[in-house]
Design an enzyme around this catalytic site. Structure first.
Site, PDB file in Angstrom:
ATOM      1  N   PHE A   1       0.598  -0.876   0.083  1.00  0.00           N
ATOM      2  CA  PHE A   1       0.231   0.174   0.276  1.00  0.00           C
ATOM      3  C   PHE A   1       0.852   1.750   0.213  1.00  0.00           C
ATOM      4  O   PHE A   1       1.611   1.598   0.619  1.00  0.00           O
ATOM      5  CB  PHE A   1      -1.211  -0.418   1.027  1.00  0.00           C
ATOM      6  N   LYS A   2       0.436   2.575  -0.770  1.00  0.00           N
ATOM      7  CA  LYS A   2       1.250   3.334  -0.338  1.00  0.00           C
ATOM      8  C   LYS A   2       1.655   3.911   0.564  1.00  0.00           C
ATOM      9  O   LYS A   2      -0.004   4.070   1.128  1.00  0.00           O
ATOM     10  CB  LYS A   2       0.684   4.561  -1.535  1.00  0.00           C
ATOM     11  N   VAL A   3       2.520   4.851   1.099  1.00  0.00           N
ATOM     12  CA  VAL A   3       2.118   5.696   2.737  1.00  0.00           C
ATOM     13  C   VAL A   3       0.604   6.024   3.374  1.00  0.00           C
ATOM     14  O   VAL A   3       0.222   6.325   3.792  1.00  0.00           O
ATOM     15  CB  VAL A   3       3.599   6.334   2.739  1.00  0.00           C
TER      16      VAL A   3
ATOM     17  N   TYR B   1       3.554  -3.790   5.674  1.00  0.00           N
ATOM     18  CA  TYR B   1       4.744  -4.393   4.437  1.00  0.00           C
ATOM     19  C   TYR B   1       5.853  -5.070   5.091  1.00  0.00           C
ATOM     20  O   TYR B   1       6.236  -5.954   4.999  1.00  0.00           O
ATOM     21  CB  TYR B   1       5.059  -3.542   3.581  1.00  0.00           C
TER      22      TYR B   1
ATOM     23  N   VAL C   1       6.228  -6.352   8.045  1.00  0.00           N
ATOM     24  CA  VAL C   1       5.892  -7.896   8.632  1.00  0.00           C
ATOM     25  C   VAL C   1       6.058  -9.430   7.444  1.00  0.00           C
ATOM     26  O   VAL C   1       6.647 -10.138   7.991  1.00  0.00           O
ATOM     27  CB  VAL C   1       4.559  -7.591  10.144  1.00  0.00           C
TER      28      VAL C   1
ATOM     29  N   VAL D   1      13.719   0.328  -5.619  1.00  0.00           N
ATOM     30  CA  VAL D   1      14.346  -0.185  -6.975  1.00  0.00           C
ATOM     31  C   VAL D   1      12.463   0.716  -7.845  1.00  0.00           C
ATOM     32  O   VAL D   1      11.674   1.236  -6.791  1.00  0.00           O
ATOM     33  CB  VAL D   1      13.548  -1.487  -7.248  1.00  0.00           C
TER      34      VAL D   1
ATOM     35  N   THR E   1       9.862   1.409  -9.240  1.00  0.00           N
ATOM     36  CA  THR E   1       8.957   0.739 -10.134  1.00  0.00           C
ATOM     37  C   THR E   1       7.339   1.097  -9.411  1.00  0.00           C
ATOM     38  O   THR E   1       7.484   2.223  -9.161  1.00  0.00           O
ATOM     39  CB  THR E   1       8.853  -1.069  -9.000  1.00  0.00           C
TER      40      THR E   1
END
Length: 276
Positions: free
Chosen positions: A94-96, A193, A195, A230, A232
């Site tokens: 998920f995005k911040v 993410y 975990v 990276v 992406t």
């Protein structure tokens, strides 16, 4: 006629996975498969590499769908008698700034990054041929999240006797406690993410021990790795590495030479074994 060798990269129609396929097409002797949930995107990725003079193949795969995994497994058994290289690259984040409740983020992220990758391994590892290579694309985020866990959790995640069943229970517990909002009090970081990747690295260590015990003569090497930060869709445009640079470590592990006895069961970054 001898059966060609075969490599499969999950989640490889774009990003790091796509770059891994590109590198394998140049360096691996055998067939290389792009996989994707969406057939159209997968076939477009194949055409893109064909325009570079490379020759990847395509097979549909949704790692969150057991039927899809088993269809791929059966195809590989029938066509190739097994598999030589498996790179588990598919994953989500998920995005911040995403406003989805944390408990839902935790559940969705672990479902793909941990539980679905585990399903792939459970179905495909038994058909990995002697001398095979398995690479689970994890992340340094897993190491960072580990350091934010309670001492008790850290001890279990670092132990050499943790079982797959215990690890699965811990990952399920994290999701339950994230959904009830109790995860931080129970020793977990506020980071689904991270975990998920802690779980994937520990799973890799467990799988490597299992292979050593059950198939000691087969020379299969299985490792987790971090490709780095990276550029992406997942990591964004400010990341420091190109996808081709991110592919270097996964490809290095996928192409460890015949007869190599390591690394095995390690977490590898920049082609170097990292402390866990």
């Amino acid at each position: 006629m001898s059966t060609p060798r075969v490599a499969v990269v999950t989640g490889s129609n774009k990003g790091i996975g796509f770059a891994v396929v590109r590198a394998l097409c140049k360096q691996f002797t055998g067939d290389v498969y792009i996989t994707a949930r969406d057939v159209g995107r997968g076939q477009a990725a194949v055409q893109s590499l064909k325009s570079e003079g490379l020759n990847p193949l395509f097979h549909q795969l949704d790692i969150t769908d057991l039927t899809s995994i088993r269809t791929l497994r059966d195809f590989l058994k029938e066509r190739y008698g097994g598999i030589d290289v498996l790179i588990n690259n598919a994953g989500i984040a998920f995005k911040v700034q995403d406003t989805t409740p944390f408990g839902i983020q935790a559940e969705v992220t672990l479902r793909t990054n941990f539980f679905a990758t585990r399903d792939i391994c459970n179905e495909i590892l038994p058909i990995v041929k002697p001398g095979g290579r398995v690479v689970n694309v994890s992340s340094i985020a897993g190491s960072m999240a580990l350091k934010q866990c309670s001492p008790e959790l850290q001890a279990r995640f670092r132990s050499d006797d943790i079982t797959e069943e215990e690890l699965v229970r811990l990952m399920e517990r994290f999701v339950e406690e994230a959904k009830s909002g109790e995860h931080t009090q129970r020793g977990w970081p506020n980071w689904g993410y991270g975990v998920s990747k802690t779980g994937l690295t520990v799973l890799s260590r467990i799988q490597a021990r299992m292979l050593q015990k059950e198939r000691p003569q087969d020379g299969i090497l299985l490792n987790a790795c971090c490709p780095g930060w990276v550029r992406t869709d997942m990591a964004g445009p400010k990341a420091t590495k190109s996808p081709d640079e991110g592919a270097v470590t996964p490809v290095y592990l996928a192409l460890l030479p015949p007869g190599a006895d390591g690394p095995h069961g390690e977490f590898v970054s920049e082609k170097q074994v990292q402390a866990w």
